[in-house]
Motif scaffolding. Structure first.
Motif, PDB file in Angstrom:
ATOM      1  N   THR A 296      -0.646   2.204   8.618  1.00  0.00           N
ATOM      2  CA  THR A 296      -1.906   1.473   8.698  1.00  0.00           C
ATOM      3  C   THR A 296      -3.078   2.384   9.042  1.00  0.00           C
ATOM      4  O   THR A 296      -4.175   2.248   8.490  1.00  0.00           O
ATOM      5  CB  THR A 296      -1.797   0.340   9.737  1.00  0.00           C
ATOM      6  OG1 THR A 296      -0.711  -0.511   9.380  1.00  0.00           O
ATOM      7  CG2 THR A 296      -3.072  -0.482   9.793  1.00  0.00           C
ATOM      8  N   GLU A 297      -2.874   3.346   9.935  1.00  0.00           N
ATOM      9  CA  GLU A 297      -3.986   4.166  10.401  1.00  0.00           C
ATOM     10  C   GLU A 297      -4.540   5.098   9.320  1.00  0.00           C
ATOM     11  O   GLU A 297      -5.639   5.635   9.470  1.00  0.00           O
ATOM     12  CB  GLU A 297      -3.563   4.990  11.622  1.00  0.00           C
ATOM     13  CG  GLU A 297      -2.553   6.079  11.330  1.00  0.00           C
ATOM     14  CD  GLU A 297      -2.029   6.762  12.585  1.00  0.00           C
ATOM     15  OE1 GLU A 297      -2.368   6.308  13.700  1.00  0.00           O
ATOM     16  OE2 GLU A 297      -1.276   7.749  12.454  1.00  0.00           O
ATOM     17  N   THR A 298      -3.809   5.290   8.221  1.00  0.00           N
ATOM     18  CA  THR A 298      -4.348   6.140   7.151  1.00  0.00           C
ATOM     19  C   THR A 298      -5.635   5.565   6.575  1.00  0.00           C
ATOM     20  O   THR A 298      -6.463   6.318   6.054  1.00  0.00           O
ATOM     21  CB  THR A 298      -3.324   6.300   6.012  1.00  0.00           C
ATOM     22  OG1 THR A 298      -3.031   5.018   5.444  1.00  0.00           O
ATOM     23  CG2 THR A 298      -2.047   6.943   6.502  1.00  0.00           C
ATOM     24  N   VAL A 299      -5.823   4.243   6.689  1.00  0.00           N
ATOM     25  CA  VAL A 299      -7.019   3.622   6.114  1.00  0.00           C
ATOM     26  C   VAL A 299      -8.249   3.840   6.995  1.00  0.00           C
ATOM     27  O   VAL A 299      -9.232   4.438   6.551  1.00  0.00           O
ATOM     28  CB  VAL A 299      -6.788   2.123   5.846  1.00  0.00           C
ATOM     29  CG1 VAL A 299      -8.040   1.502   5.225  1.00  0.00           C
ATOM     30  CG2 VAL A 299      -5.579   1.917   4.946  1.00  0.00           C
ATOM     31  N   PRO A 300      -8.261   3.389   8.269  1.00  0.00           N
ATOM     32  CA  PRO A 300      -9.466   3.582   9.065  1.00  0.00           C
ATOM     33  C   PRO A 300      -9.790   5.043   9.347  1.00  0.00           C
ATOM     34  O   PRO A 300     -10.956   5.385   9.575  1.00  0.00           O
ATOM     35  CB  PRO A 300      -9.176   2.812  10.360  1.00  0.00           C
ATOM     36  CG  PRO A 300      -7.689   2.734  10.438  1.00  0.00           C
ATOM     37  CD  PRO A 300      -7.233   2.616   9.010  1.00  0.00           C
ATOM     38  N   ARG A 301      -8.795   5.902   9.317  1.00  0.00           N
ATOM     39  CA  ARG A 301      -9.070   7.318   9.560  1.00  0.00           C
ATOM     40  C   ARG A 301      -9.561   8.046   8.319  1.00  0.00           C
ATOM     41  O   ARG A 301      -9.957   9.207   8.400  1.00  0.00           O
ATOM     42  CB  ARG A 301      -7.819   8.008  10.109  1.00  0.00           C
ATOM     43  CG  ARG A 301      -7.470   7.525  11.502  1.00  0.00           C
ATOM     44  CD  ARG A 301      -6.398   8.340  12.140  1.00  0.00           C
ATOM     45  NE  ARG A 301      -6.056   7.815  13.455  1.00  0.00           N
ATOM     46  CZ  ARG A 301      -5.144   8.320  14.261  1.00  0.00           C
ATOM     47  NH1 ARG A 301      -4.468   9.388  13.880  1.00  0.00           N
ATOM     48  NH2 ARG A 301      -4.897   7.782  15.426  1.00  0.00           N
ATOM     49  N   GLY A 302      -9.513   7.383   7.182  1.00  0.00           N
ATOM     50  CA  GLY A 302     -10.034   7.969   5.958  1.00  0.00           C
ATOM     51  C   GLY A 302      -9.379   9.286   5.610  1.00  0.00           C
ATOM     52  O   GLY A 302     -10.048  10.260   5.261  1.00  0.00           O
ATOM     53  N   LEU A 303      -8.052   9.329   5.662  1.00  0.00           N
ATOM     54  CA  LEU A 303      -7.339  10.586   5.447  1.00  0.00           C
ATOM     55  C   LEU A 303      -7.371  11.062   4.001  1.00  0.00           C
ATOM     56  O   LEU A 303      -7.051  12.211   3.723  1.00  0.00           O
ATOM     57  CB  LEU A 303      -5.879  10.433   5.904  1.00  0.00           C
ATOM     58  CG  LEU A 303      -5.667  10.099   7.382  1.00  0.00           C
ATOM     59  CD1 LEU A 303      -4.187  10.059   7.699  1.00  0.00           C
ATOM     60  CD2 LEU A 303      -6.376  11.098   8.283  1.00  0.00           C
TER      61      LEU A 303
END
Length: 331
Positions: A296-303
């Motif tokens: 999930t965190e790949t989205v808000p962190r803009g990786l």
């Protein structure tokens, strides 16, 4: 002229440019800004400030509160690998914003040493690591289960209630951010619910770091005499089941085969790990939680697409395996 957050913190503590011998931004983290500052009087500090953005996962609110709680609680073990909090400000409305200043610990991340370490050194480090974690798990929370920063609401009287809230929150984040999951969120909720009754076996809220991968373990010392110099980045800690720690301690591995770690742990922990069918299913629950966070965190962190695809290939199949372990395992 604008002043960066670390400079603002130092100035608030009465440290101007003339009092600084060296200053270095530490890389390797993925969330907070971390700066090592050596003062002219010899004090060696690490200054941590949160990012200016707020597009994180639900549990990432007020992470520095967790970090301060971890170090303050771990101090009860007397373990010298744990940084000491020098100053902290947790009020986001403070002029400096929130921050924590802690003593620096010697060494470099364990994975940086990996190519140089002999098998004997690795075994010794794993044993020492186990002893440290065993002592940490002996610390008990007084306020209940969950994240002390209370990003998801008040601490819970039971581990089942706390952990269910944690998994519900990350699944809501996944849906809100449109994160790619290998199964529909509804099916994942059902799978997690199938193992929820096992959580009632956990009655003591232990101090769980939950981010003990080699990047957060510092190794120091000369060749042939390596030792652990620091256990850092306690911001994702919670009060919960010690079994959950094994997910990051043996990231993507089989913790029951980590014999040196387990031996070290057994030498200091009140309750050594025993891999019963129940413990294995609980491990499946905790693996699923971590893997949901990672996807999930790949989205808000803009990786970016490449990093997100790499995470998907590495984590998505493991999430499916963890969910299957929860639903199919039998006593």
């Amino acid at each position: 002229m604008s002043v960066d957050a670390t400079t603002a913190v130092l100035e608030a503590l009465g440290v101007g440019s003339r009092g600084i011998a060296s200053r270095e931004t530490l890389t390797g983290g993925t969330y907070n800004t971390v700066t090592r500052v050596v003062l002219t009087d010899g004090r060696d500090w690490v200054v941590k400030t949160p990012p200016g953005h707020h597009a994180g996962l639900s549990y990432e609110k007020r992470l520095l509160t967790n970090e301060v709680t971890f170090y303050a609680s771990a101090a009860a073990t007397g373990d010298r690998t744990i940084p000491q909090v020098v100053h902290s400000e947790l009020d986001p409305g403070a002029p400096t914003g929130p921050y924590v200043v802690m003593t620096a610990r010697p060494g470099l991340p364990w994975h940086d040493f990996a190519p140089q370490l002999t098998d004997a050194e690795n075994r010794g480090l794993r044993t020492e690591f186990g002893r440290i974690v065993g002592r940490l798990h002996g610390v008990t929370g007084a306020a209940g289960f969950g994240y002390p920063a209370e990003p998801l609401g008040a601490m819970s009287p039971t581990w089942r209630e706390a952990f269910t809230g944690m998994t519900d929150a990350v699944l809501a984040d996944a849906e809100g951010f449109g994160a790619r999951l290998p199964r529909p969120a509804g099916q994942i909720r059902e799978a997690l619910a199938a193992g929820a009754g096992l959580l009632d076996e956990v009655t003591r809220p232990a101090l769980v770091h939950f981010d003990l991968w080699p990047g957060n373990i510092l190794v120091t010392g000369p060749t042939g005499a390596r030792r652990i110099g620091g256990v850092v980045d306690g911001e994702r800690m919670f009060w919960g089941d010690p079994v959950a720690e094994l997910v990051s301690v043996s990231l993507f591995g089989r913790p029951e085969e980590d014999t040196e770690f387990l031996a070290g742990y057994a030498s200091t922990a009140a309750e050594p790990f025993v891999f019963t069918a129940s413990v294995r299913r609980r491990l499946g629950l905790y693996r699923a939680y971590l893997y949901l966070i990672m996807l999930t965190e790949t989205v808000p962190r803009g990786l970016g697409a490449e990093a997100a695809d790499r995470t998907w290939r590495e984590v998505a199949p493991r999430l499916v395996e963890a969910l299957d372990e929860v639903t199919s395992a039998r006593e």
